[in-house]
Scaffold this motif. Sequence first.
Motif, PDB file in Angstrom:
ATOM      1  N   GLY A  32       1.795   2.472  14.278  1.00  0.00           N
ATOM      2  CA  GLY A  32       0.601   2.139  15.037  1.00  0.00           C
ATOM      3  C   GLY A  32       0.112   0.716  14.848  1.00  0.00           C
ATOM      4  O   GLY A  32      -0.817   0.289  15.536  1.00  0.00           O
ATOM      5  N   GLU A  33       0.710  -0.039  13.938  1.00  0.00           N
ATOM      6  CA  GLU A  33       0.302  -1.432  13.724  1.00  0.00           C
ATOM      7  C   GLU A  33       1.047  -2.362  14.664  1.00  0.00           C
ATOM      8  O   GLU A  33       2.249  -2.219  14.881  1.00  0.00           O
ATOM      9  CB  GLU A  33       0.588  -1.869  12.285  1.00  0.00           C
ATOM     10  CG  GLU A  33      -0.442  -1.449  11.267  1.00  0.00           C
ATOM     11  CD  GLU A  33      -0.336  -2.270  10.000  1.00  0.00           C
ATOM     12  OE1 GLU A  33      -1.277  -3.017   9.704  1.00  0.00           O
ATOM     13  OE2 GLU A  33       0.683  -2.161   9.294  1.00  0.00           O
ATOM     14  N   GLU A 185       1.818   1.273  23.532  1.00  0.00           N
ATOM     15  CA  GLU A 185       2.682   1.524  22.378  1.00  0.00           C
ATOM     16  C   GLU A 185       1.876   1.584  21.076  1.00  0.00           C
ATOM     17  O   GLU A 185       2.161   2.406  20.199  1.00  0.00           O
ATOM     18  CB  GLU A 185       3.775   0.447  22.280  1.00  0.00           C
ATOM     19  CG  GLU A 185       4.756   0.464  23.438  1.00  0.00           C
ATOM     20  CD  GLU A 185       5.405   1.815  23.604  1.00  0.00           C
ATOM     21  OE1 GLU A 185       6.055   2.293  22.662  1.00  0.00           O
ATOM     22  OE2 GLU A 185       5.239   2.409  24.693  1.00  0.00           O
ATOM     23  N   LYS A 186       0.874   0.743  20.964  1.00  0.00           N
ATOM     24  CA  LYS A 186       0.012   0.802  19.781  1.00  0.00           C
ATOM     25  C   LYS A 186      -0.704   2.144  19.710  1.00  0.00           C
ATOM     26  O   LYS A 186      -0.776   2.770  18.644  1.00  0.00           O
ATOM     27  CB  LYS A 186      -1.002  -0.351  19.809  1.00  0.00           C
ATOM     28  CG  LYS A 186      -0.405  -1.711  19.527  1.00  0.00           C
ATOM     29  CD  LYS A 186      -1.472  -2.773  19.367  1.00  0.00           C
ATOM     30  CE  LYS A 186      -2.159  -3.107  20.662  1.00  0.00           C
ATOM     31  NZ  LYS A 186      -3.117  -4.227  20.520  1.00  0.00           N
ATOM     32  N   SER A 187      -1.201   2.591  20.841  1.00  0.00           N
ATOM     33  CA  SER A 187      -1.904   3.876  20.875  1.00  0.00           C
ATOM     34  C   SER A 187      -0.971   5.039  20.559  1.00  0.00           C
ATOM     35  O   SER A 187      -1.387   6.047  19.990  1.00  0.00           O
ATOM     36  CB  SER A 187      -2.547   4.089  22.246  1.00  0.00           C
ATOM     37  OG  SER A 187      -3.530   3.109  22.501  1.00  0.00           O
ATOM     38  N   GLY A 189       1.436   4.990  18.463  1.00  0.00           N
ATOM     39  CA  GLY A 189       1.866   4.983  17.069  1.00  0.00           C
ATOM     40  C   GLY A 189       3.129   4.198  16.788  1.00  0.00           C
ATOM     41  O   GLY A 189       3.702   4.310  15.703  1.00  0.00           O
ATOM     42  N   ARG A 190       3.562   3.374  17.735  1.00  0.00           N
ATOM     43  CA  ARG A 190       4.743   2.543  17.502  1.00  0.00           C
ATOM     44  C   ARG A 190       4.394   1.421  16.523  1.00  0.00           C
ATOM     45  O   ARG A 190       3.298   0.861  16.554  1.00  0.00           O
ATOM     46  CB  ARG A 190       5.217   1.931  18.815  1.00  0.00           C
ATOM     47  CG  ARG A 190       6.616   1.304  18.761  1.00  0.00           C
ATOM     48  CD  ARG A 190       7.667   2.304  19.092  1.00  0.00           C
ATOM     49  NE  ARG A 190       7.479   2.875  20.419  1.00  0.00           N
ATOM     50  CZ  ARG A 190       8.241   3.815  20.941  1.00  0.00           C
ATOM     51  NH1 ARG A 190       9.261   4.287  20.263  1.00  0.00           N
ATOM     52  NH2 ARG A 190       8.005   4.299  22.139  1.00  0.00           N
TER      53      ARG A 190
END
Length: 282
Positions: A32-33, A185-187, A189-190
Amino acid sequence: MAEPVLSFEQVGYGWDGAPPLLASLSLTVAAGECVALVGANGAGKSTLLRLACGLLAPSDGRVSAGGLDTRLARPSALARVAGMMFQEAERQLCCGRVRDEVAFAPRLGGLSATEVKRRTARALEATALASHADAHPFDLNAGERRLLTLAALIAQDVPLMLLDEPTRDFDAVQLALFEAWLAREKSAGRAILLISHDYDFVARNCPRVLHLAGGGVIADGPPEQVLHDPALQGDSPGAAPTLPALCRAIGLPPTTDAACFDAAWRVACERRAALSKSRGEA
């Protein structure tokens, strides 16, 4: 605590016959980071990304991607946990059709034809390349070729994405498309580690910034803290993120959000107008 998606533990690396480029470097990136890696040319940023996905092996220390030791894991296993976009898109294109380029990694990974087709269609749609599916990759413009390498990563569907100057060839429309994808993608969890010299882009999209210099990470924090280091600004007055720099210049709290800036500026103007009026009445 869950294991980081990417971990460097006291990592060192140097090219043959040259002084060490990285020394005793430690860092982690969690699911997520979205983390930006910044620093001067030659600081070792691209080398760090290659170490992260196993294209290079550390001279010292340990690199772990998706729980795998990159020095020991098979390339096929690493390809299921980490994917990389190179700085020059042309260096990683190897197929004669856009759709085949996107399908290359899933097919090599032994997925079924149905799953390969599904992933390819989804990636082409996400990057607005569906209408170019049968084109030759080198018939695309520079921004579209960059989006093609992104589509290939989307189809690879790995938990860790490593992006080397991902926005360098984009026009405004392509940049907006890329930033919308990045937010999704951040949302989802990538874990994303990217290199960029575009500090406005970094400030908008990366809550955490690592400054690489002297073989290690010398700063790790939010963009409004890290990006204003004089060592990053050089002689160019345009290096700092534009909106935070403007805020500082006119005495407002730094922000990367245009709406927040607008609200703060209006309040500041109203206060100044009220102060001027009161002085005029005194």
